[in-house]
Design a protein around this motif. Structure first.
Motif, PDB file in Angstrom:
ATOM      1  N   SER B 144       0.595  -1.459  -0.046  1.00  0.00           N
ATOM      2  CA  SER B 144       0.079  -0.244  -0.508  1.00  0.00           C
ATOM      3  C   SER B 144       0.650   1.280   0.154  1.00  0.00           C
ATOM      4  O   SER B 144      -0.053   2.182  -0.430  1.00  0.00           O
ATOM      5  CB  SER B 144      -1.081  -0.386   1.200  1.00  0.00           C
ATOM      6  OG  SER B 144      -0.310  -0.223   2.435  1.00  0.00           O
ATOM      7  N   LEU B 145       2.728   1.082   0.152  1.00  0.00           N
ATOM      8  CA  LEU B 145       2.764   2.743   0.317  1.00  0.00           C
ATOM      9  C   LEU B 145       4.355   1.660  -0.191  1.00  0.00           C
ATOM     10  O   LEU B 145       4.436   0.832  -0.990  1.00  0.00           O
ATOM     11  CB  LEU B 145       4.148   3.005   1.403  1.00  0.00           C
ATOM     12  CG  LEU B 145       2.556   2.962   2.242  1.00  0.00           C
ATOM     13  CD1 LEU B 145       2.983   2.868   3.900  1.00  0.00           C
ATOM     14  CD2 LEU B 145       1.484   4.512   2.309  1.00  0.00           C
ATOM     15  N   SER B 159       1.901   7.052  -0.891  1.00  0.00           N
ATOM     16  CA  SER B 159       0.630   6.635  -0.431  1.00  0.00           C
ATOM     17  C   SER B 159       0.464   5.904  -2.166  1.00  0.00           C
ATOM     18  O   SER B 159      -0.049   6.637  -3.312  1.00  0.00           O
ATOM     19  CB  SER B 159      -0.613   6.899  -0.492  1.00  0.00           C
ATOM     20  OG  SER B 159      -1.611   6.144  -0.930  1.00  0.00           O
ATOM     21  N   MET B 160      -0.249   3.980  -2.481  1.00  0.00           N
ATOM     22  CA  MET B 160      -0.435   4.066  -3.443  1.00  0.00           C
ATOM     23  C   MET B 160      -1.446   4.120  -4.103  1.00  0.00           C
ATOM     24  O   MET B 160      -2.401   3.764  -4.708  1.00  0.00           O
ATOM     25  CB  MET B 160      -0.268   2.246  -3.748  1.00  0.00           C
ATOM     26  CG  MET B 160       1.333   1.428  -3.410  1.00  0.00           C
ATOM     27  SD  MET B 160       1.662   2.193  -5.599  1.00  0.00           S
ATOM     28  CE  MET B 160       1.257   0.939  -6.300  1.00  0.00           C
ATOM     29  N   ILE B 161      -2.550   4.312  -2.840  1.00  0.00           N
ATOM     30  CA  ILE B 161      -4.287   4.620  -2.959  1.00  0.00           C
ATOM     31  C   ILE B 161      -4.322   5.742  -3.816  1.00  0.00           C
ATOM     32  O   ILE B 161      -5.008   5.612  -4.396  1.00  0.00           O
ATOM     33  CB  ILE B 161      -4.902   4.574  -1.932  1.00  0.00           C
ATOM     34  CG1 ILE B 161      -4.924   3.051  -1.643  1.00  0.00           C
ATOM     35  CG2 ILE B 161      -6.332   4.807  -1.336  1.00  0.00           C
ATOM     36  CD1 ILE B 161      -5.264   2.855   0.151  1.00  0.00           C
ATOM     37  N   SER B 162      -3.731   6.907  -3.319  1.00  0.00           N
ATOM     38  CA  SER B 162      -3.978   8.337  -3.552  1.00  0.00           C
ATOM     39  C   SER B 162      -2.919   7.252  -5.625  1.00  0.00           C
ATOM     40  O   SER B 162      -3.579   8.789  -6.068  1.00  0.00           O
ATOM     41  CB  SER B 162      -3.456   8.778  -2.777  1.00  0.00           C
ATOM     42  OG  SER B 162      -2.994   9.994  -3.265  1.00  0.00           O
ATOM     43  N   VAL B 164      -2.011   5.518  -7.703  1.00  0.00           N
ATOM     44  CA  VAL B 164      -3.180   4.986  -8.865  1.00  0.00           C
ATOM     45  C   VAL B 164      -4.549   5.001  -8.869  1.00  0.00           C
ATOM     46  O   VAL B 164      -5.836   4.287  -9.544  1.00  0.00           O
ATOM     47  CB  VAL B 164      -3.233   3.572  -8.561  1.00  0.00           C
ATOM     48  CG1 VAL B 164      -1.583   2.984  -8.769  1.00  0.00           C
ATOM     49  CG2 VAL B 164      -4.062   2.945  -7.373  1.00  0.00           C
ATOM     50  N   PRO B 173      -3.482  14.456  -1.033  1.00  0.00           N
ATOM     51  CA  PRO B 173      -1.890  14.281  -1.255  1.00  0.00           C
ATOM     52  C   PRO B 173      -1.258  13.057  -1.543  1.00  0.00           C
ATOM     53  O   PRO B 173      -1.312  12.249  -0.445  1.00  0.00           O
ATOM     54  CB  PRO B 173      -1.010  15.321  -0.419  1.00  0.00           C
ATOM     55  CG  PRO B 173      -2.228  15.437   0.585  1.00  0.00           C
ATOM     56  CD  PRO B 173      -3.226  15.163  -0.044  1.00  0.00           C
ATOM     57  N   LEU B 176       3.211  10.985   1.796  1.00  0.00           N
ATOM     58  CA  LEU B 176       3.485  10.668   2.634  1.00  0.00           C
ATOM     59  C   LEU B 176       4.059  12.038   3.379  1.00  0.00           C
ATOM     60  O   LEU B 176       3.711  12.513   4.614  1.00  0.00           O
ATOM     61  CB  LEU B 176       2.932   9.777   2.720  1.00  0.00           C
ATOM     62  CG  LEU B 176       1.645   8.487   3.042  1.00  0.00           C
ATOM     63  CD1 LEU B 176       2.240   7.133   3.876  1.00  0.00           C
ATOM     64  CD2 LEU B 176       0.690   9.136   3.238  1.00  0.00           C
TER      65      LEU B 176
END
Lengths: 871, 474
Positions: B144-145, B159-162, B164, B173, B176
């Motif tokens: 996830s990071l 942050s991968m979530i942000s 992708v 943002p 992190l």
């Protein structure tokens, strides 16, 4: 019965044919003897259970069994089967029914050989009962079920796959006929069972009838008239149907059809409660521009139902289908329209029954009422769909997880129905587990806020007396009982005692504010958040959550311990909700104690006490968990500094034999010490926390007086140590802990000295004279690290911080090993000094005990029982 | 049995960054044999990894053509003759993939970072991550990071979530935090998940290794070395940290992340040193519990870390090894038909340019847990439950309609049976009555005085018995 004498016991194989024969005599009605249906209903289950527990039909065949016995058994089973088949061909529907049910059992239980030799006969027999001349519905249902069992068994034999497909093909038309022409719901359910078995095990047989099956099921679902259970079963079959073709496109097509159908229904249902633009947008996502619409579900065009009732049953069944499509396996890679599914979820969750301004004039209050009454179901299903998406896509969902987080957090603010909240919590748990710490960053604030609200509403009065966010939970408890005592004083001293232990009345009222199940979900979610993301910038919320969980756990346990054993009087529930709540709160508490933090867990002693009490008093399952919790916390209290094996063996090989022996001595010595230590420690500790014995307490006090003199020096040394090494964290830890957590500090000191003892022999070795050795052993007794003169000497060479004590030790070990080369005799001396060290350690136990004494009354106070009793 | 052992054995994939001619070599660590050679590859440091145990992925350090673009090659291990050659906008330095093998990240000397989805090959995102050249990158254990290390010593965590997020970009943002504690280029990043507490370790040319808390970015510990650290590796189970230095020494530390606040640890005196290489260590990795070290001196060694001896020394004559990856030997074997695993994500060519995402387009996936597919379908009977349900339904008050119908049928059957039986009995009784009357008549007429009293009673009894059903039926 002459054989009976020869039977050894109930495991004797000879018993089986005999038993089977007497079962036939006893239970199976003879050809022309009427069957008492009411009796047979009670007898059938016992008959089946006897057959199953004793494996009466299994016909074990091995070399060791007497061939005569095999033959007897075989003929008994033959009789059983002929009896069943005669029942099956009976004109009486009830006899027939019994025969069919038992044939189903036989399909599961009989030996492979027998099954393979006669499955096609059985199949044909059963088949005749679902075809037109048959009229009894119960017989049809039973036949479908038994056929499903037969197919399930057949699927285990890959060698007859071809034949199986052929036979299964024969079943499809009769099943379709049942679906299309019969008009009783129960029969459809049976047909759905059979259809499921066909699709699951012999998908190839369906291939030719794909469209017909789809149409038959779709018409039922779209009519939306039947019970949810039947519709779900049919929907499941429809969701699995693409397996019959097994290619990428049929899956996608089916999914697209579902989505479009749901969308059309929603457009109609949501007329007036959402903006028109929404439905267009959803449509655009579903059908990519430039592509043709697929045929509607089931082939027929969708006919709008009357506007009197919402097509909730249809929509929810279709959404259930989508869920099942996502969560059941599929042989090839498929393309999931994640984006449009998420849009559907969002669209549903957005509608809350409020009317947009533009629509205001067009809606009647009846219409709004109608929608509002059905919305919770739709919301529940859209949350289910979200769950299925998460389950189906797992890590691949990453590109959409930000979107999901937005949807979920937005919905969290508005959702207040308990059931939906529970689902929402479970979604959050799934997200946390599957996406890890990355998503915890985004979810944590909302989870904390909502879970705290849910848990804090435990009882208005509890909050009044003990604000959740201030002060440790120990404070909360005495305060609470104080309040009760006052209350008791008002009403009179006689009632006081009755009043104190039963605070149920007030509580049960307040519980209705937030149902206990929601609280359980909140607790579970906090537990997962702590496990996954305890390290994620948790400083801001950690302490309040810790105290909240401690408070909740204490509250959950103050009524006494629940029992997690199943209770048959509770409908659908295996155990009482209260016990479940206790279980959840204890689990969450354990997690909060174990989760990494920068300080020692502030409520460790209360937690330990709770778990100890639970271990002794609670029901089996809770007690087991409490024992586990103590076991897990053990590592926290006494961190294990295990030797790194390869590290040590590395030095073994690098030095010669003499020092090897020397090292062995050290180890055996230190190990002995450790064990004696542990046992001592355990004794003192248990005495410290568990016993509320006043005598014992006095004895502790005495001990303290005795050791006062020795003790006086230590603080001074401590202070020196602190000034010389301001950064020594272990030291500051000790201080902190002493202030807050006496019992824990006790343990802490032990732990540290234990480590130190392992180091000790090296230091001793360097300073060979015995007297010094004794002195250093004494020095170990002080709780601070590094007061030992020899030790500090070594440490001064290597500017290490105490954090790497282990490193330090190892290094010392090497250095002394190098020096020792060739000095065989030293070993003996060390062992003698070791004995001294041991003495030191035993005296140290007393020493430590007093550090815990000033706070001892606090621990006694924290126990609610004693509190109540002391009145 | 032999086959099974062979399947579990590990092999080492090595490659160099100097010249394309050196290529990739796969070694059997036990025998020292060369198992496979793939020509034409020169990967930048940290530019080689194994994807899903099936593919070797390498970023090519040489520039491609005159455009200055780069390339990433993907070789299927069991079919290395036909690699997927993806061309990228810039030359790629370090590359890395998530644990599940779903995403590949790449970093360019310009400081730009690239993120691809492997299955579709889509370039999900490119962004300017650093001002200086990216040196190494690694995904956190839960994917996830994403952590970058840069030549100027800056470490950044994303942050991968942000990153992708399909919807938007910008709303939250992606960065992190970043840290510039290292004074010189980052040379290695290692993540380590200790339960809830994720940490990572960075090594740098400034002669330190630093331990960080992954999510908060809190600096936990600094290990100080006498030399620049060029590579690090963690022992798979024990808390041992291996740091390779620029002079060829490998320092071994016990690595303790207990609740220790900010502190410096000088490792010079307490670490023990593995010394065999003469020149800078280029890479460290583990095969089982054996350390493998590669150096600029063209050799790489397999270590027994317990006894601190070199078990085997390999010589890569053509050039210094800069990248090492341990793979399972089994992945080299061509897949036999009967063990073909159908559930494999496809691997696509990585796209050169980002394409607008089509929201209607779905996402290719497998709908089940891969493990459940090697087994035959689980078969369990649901018939029993249904049978019980049917039976219990008949016991209870609330009966299924079908059961009711059956009962009704049963009742009708019973009624019919009763009627027919009654008729039958009536006939019999009529018949008997006739007989009785005949007999009485006969006896009265013939022999009235010879009769005993007892048979008379009997006859009376019979008569009365016979009459009762008749009367009832009438």
């Amino acid at each position: 019965m002459a054989r009976f004498d020869q039977l050894e016991n109930m495991y004797d194989l000879g018993l089986k044919p005999v038993m089977l024969r007497s079962l036939i005599r006893q239970y199976l009605p003879a050809e022309n003897h009427p069957l008492n249906l009411n009796n047979s209903c009670f007898e059938l289950p016992s008959l089946v259970s006897i057959v199953q527990t004793h494996c009466l039909l299994s016909e074990l065949d091995s070399q060791s069994i007497d061939p005569k016995l095999i033959n007897t058994w075989k003929s008994a089973v033959d009789d059983w089967l002929s009896c069943l088949l005669s029942l099956l061909s009976s004109d009486m529907s009830d006899k027939c029914w019994v025969g069919i049910c038992l044939l189903g059992v036989t399909c599961q239980e009989c030996s492979n050989q027998r099954f393979l030799s006669s499955y096609s006969i059985w199949l044909n027999k059963l088949l005749s009962h679902i075809q037109p001349p048959a009229d009894s519905q119960l017989v049809k249902i039973a036949s479908c079920t038994s056929l499903a069992d037969l197919l399930t068994r057949l699927a285990r034999f890959p060698e007859v796959k071809k034949d199986g497909n052929l036979l299964a093909g024969k079943l499809i038309q009769p099943v379709l006929k049942l679906l299309n022409e019969d008009n009783v719901e129960a029969v459809w359910e049976g047909a759905a069972n059979l259809l499921y078995a066909l699709i699951a095990f012999f998908p190839a047989s369906i291939h030719h009838y794909y469209d017909k099956v789809e149409a038959a099921i779709a018409s039922k679902i779209l009519s939306g008239k039947y019970s949810t259970k039947t519709l779900k079963k049919l929907g499941y079959c429809l969701a699995l149907l693409p397996k019959a073709k097994g290619d990428k496109d049929s899956w996608s097509l089916m999914m697209q059809k579902f989505m479009i159908s749901i969308n059309d229904h929603l457009n109609e249902a949501f007329q007036g409660v959402e903006e028109e633009a929404k439905s267009d947008e959803a449509r655009r996502l579903l059908v990519p521009p430039g592509k043709d619409l697929p045929l509607p579900l089931g082939g027929a065009s969708f006919k709008g139902t009357s506007s009197e009732r919402l097509p909730t049953a249809t929509i929810s069944t279709l959404m259930f289908c989508c869920c099942k499509m996502l969560t059941s396996s599929y042989p090839v890679q498929v393309t999931v329209p994640v984006r449009s599914m998420l849009a559907l979820v969002e669209r549903l969750l957005r509608v809350d029954g409020s009317l947009p301004h533009t629509m205001l004039p067009f809606m009647t209050s009846v219409q709004q009422e109608l929608i509002c009454s059905e919305l919770p179901v739709l919301h529940a299903y859209s949350l289910e769909l979200l769950i299925a998406i998460i389950k189906g896509m797992r890590r691949q969902l990453l590109p959409h997880s930000a979107y999901i987080v937005r949807v979920v957090t937005r919905y969290f603010k508005r959702c207040s129905l308990p059931e939906l909240r529970i689902k929402l919590y479970s979604i959050i748990r799934m997200l946390l587990v599957s996406m890890g710490v990355g998503i915890a960053i985004y979810l944590a604030p909302d989870v904390i806020e909502n879970a705290s609200n849910d848990l804090n509403s435990l009882g208005g009065e509890d909050i009044e007396t003990s604000p959740a966010n201030t002060g440790p939970a120990t404070g909360a408890l005495p305060q609470l009982s104080n309040r009760k005592r006052k209350h008791g004083a008002e009403t009179g001293s006689l009632e006081e005692k009755r009043d104190a232990p039963s605070p149920k009345v007030g509580e049960s009222n307040t519980h209705q504010m937030t149902p206990i199940t929601v609280k359980m979900a909140a607790l579970d979610t906090l537990e997962v958040l702590l496990t996954v993301g305890a390290a994620s910038k948790s400083e801001s919320w950690r302490s309040s959550i810790d105290s909240l969980l401690m408070k909740t756990a204490i509250n959950s346990c103050k009524r006494g311990w629940g029992n997690l054993e199943s209770n048959i009087f509770l409908p659908h529930e295996s155990a009482s909700v209260w016990a479940d709540f206790q279980f959840s709160s204890l689990r969450a508490l354990l997690t909060s104690l174990l989760a990494p933090a920068r300080t020692r867990p502030p409520y460790l002693s209360q937690g330990l006490e709770l778990f100890r009490r639970g271990k002794q008093e609670a029901g089996m399952k809770l007690a087991q968990f409490c024992a586990y919790a103590l076991f897990a916390l053990e590592v926290l209290i006494h961190p294990r500094a295990l030797p790194l094996d390869d590290f040590y063996s590395a030095c073994h090989n690098s030095t010669d034999g003499a020092s090897n022996r020397f090292l062995e001595n050290i180890y055996s010595g230190s190990r002995k010490q450790n064990t004696s230590f542990l046992s001592d420690m355990r004794r003192t500790e248990q005495g410290g926390v568990e016993s509320h014995d006043v005598d014992l307490y006095d004895r502790w006090l005495q001990n303290e007086n005795e050791n006062q003199n020795e003790n006086e020096n230590i603080p001074v040394e401590d202070m020196k140590d602190q000034t010389s090494r301001p950064n020594d964290p272990s030291f500051t830890n000790v201080l902190e802990v002493r202030e807050q957590e006496p019992a824990a500090a006790n343990a802490d000191v032990h732990m540290r000295t234990e480590n130190e003892i392992v180091v000790q022999p090296c230091h001793l070795e360097e300073s060979v004279p015995k007297s010094q050795g004794v002195a250093s052993a004494k020095a170990v007794m002080s709780p601070a690290v590094g007061t030992n003169p020899e030790g500090s000497e070594i440490e001064s060479k290597t500017p290490l911080s105490a954090s790497d004590r282990l490193n330090d030790t190892n290094h010392d070990m090497f250095s002394c090993v190098d020096k020792v080369d060739g000095f065989d005799h030293v070993a003996g001396k060390t062992s003698s000094t070791l004995r001294n060290a041991e003495k030191g350690s035993s005296s140290m136990v007393h020493l430590d005990s007093d550090s815990s004494m000033d706070s001892f009354p606090g621990i006694v106070d924290a126990d609610p029982d004693t509190d109540a009793d002391s009145d | 049995m032999e086959m099974g052992e062979k399947m579990n054995k590990e092999a080492l994939v090595v490659c160099s960054d100097k010249s394309t001619g050196i290529g990739i070599t796969v070694w059997d660590l036990e025998t020292g044999e060369q198992l496979l050679h793939i020509p034409t590859c020169a990967a930048a440091p940290h530019g080689l990894f194994c994807l899903r145990n099936q593919f070797i992925v390498a970023s090519q350090s040489n520039r491609h053509g005159s455009f200055g673009g780069g390339s990433i090659f993907i070789w299927p291990l069991n079919k290395p003759q036909s690699p997927l050659r993806s061309y990228t906008l810039e030359a790629m330095g370090p590359i890395s993939c998530t644990k599940g093998g779903l995403y590949i990240a790449g970093g360019a000397p310009s400081g730009n970072a690239y993120l691809w989805e492997v299955t579709s090959g889509r370039l999900l995102r490119t962004w300017h991550a650093h001002h200086k050249s990216l040196k190494c990158m690694v995904f956190s254990d839960d994917d996830s990071l994403l952590i970058f290390g840069c030549t100027d010593g800056i470490i950044s965590v994303w942050s991968m979530i942000s990153l992708v997020d399909v919807e938007d970009s910008g709303s939250s943002p992606s960065l992190l935090y970043y840290s510039s504690e290292h004074r010189s280029s980052i040379t290695g990043l290692v993540t380590m998940s200790a339960g809830a507490r994720s940490i990572f370790i960075s090594s740098s040319l400034d002669g330190t290794c630093k331990v960080w808390e992954l999510v908060s970015g809190r600096h936990l510990q600094t290990l100080v070395y006498p030399m620049s650290v060029t590579a690090i590796a963690l022992h798979p189970i024990e808390r041992l940290l291996f740091s390779g230095s620029v002079d060829g020494n490998i320092f071994v530390n016990v690595f303790d992340i207990g609740a220790v606040e900010d502190c410096f640890v000088t490792t010079e005196d307490q670490a023990f040193v593995l010394k065999v290489h003469n020149e800078s260590i280029t890479a460290l990795t583990f095969s089982g519990f054996h350390l493998i070290s590669a150096s600029e001196d063209f050799t790489f060694c397999l270590w027994d870390t317990i006894n601190r001896v070199v078990l085997r020394r390999f010589n890569n004559r053509k050039g210094a090894v800069t990248n090492m990856v341990v793979i399972k030997q089994s992945s080299l074997f061509p897949i036999l038909n009967h063990q073909r695993v159908t559930h494999q994500f496809q691997v696509s060519l990585l796209q050169k340019y980002p394409q607008p995402s089509n929201p209607g387009k779905g996402m290719a996936t497998f709908l089940s847990f891969p493990a459940s597919h090697s087994k035959p379908p689980p078969t369990h009977f649901h018939g029993n439950n249904l049978l019980d349900h049917l039976i219990s339904g008949s016991e209870q008050e609330e009966q299924t309609p079908a059961m009711l119908q059956t009962k009704l049928e049963k009742n009708i059957d019973d009624r019919l049976w009763v009627t027919s039986m009654t008729k039958h009995v009536m006939e019999i009784s009529k018949h008997l009555q006739c007989r009785l009357l005949d007999m009485m008549q006969c006896r009265l007429l013939c022999n009235p005085y010879e009769l005993d009293s007892s048979p008379k009673k009997k006859r009376h009894k019979i008569q009365s018995q016979n009459q009762t059903p008749t009367e009832q039926s009438q």
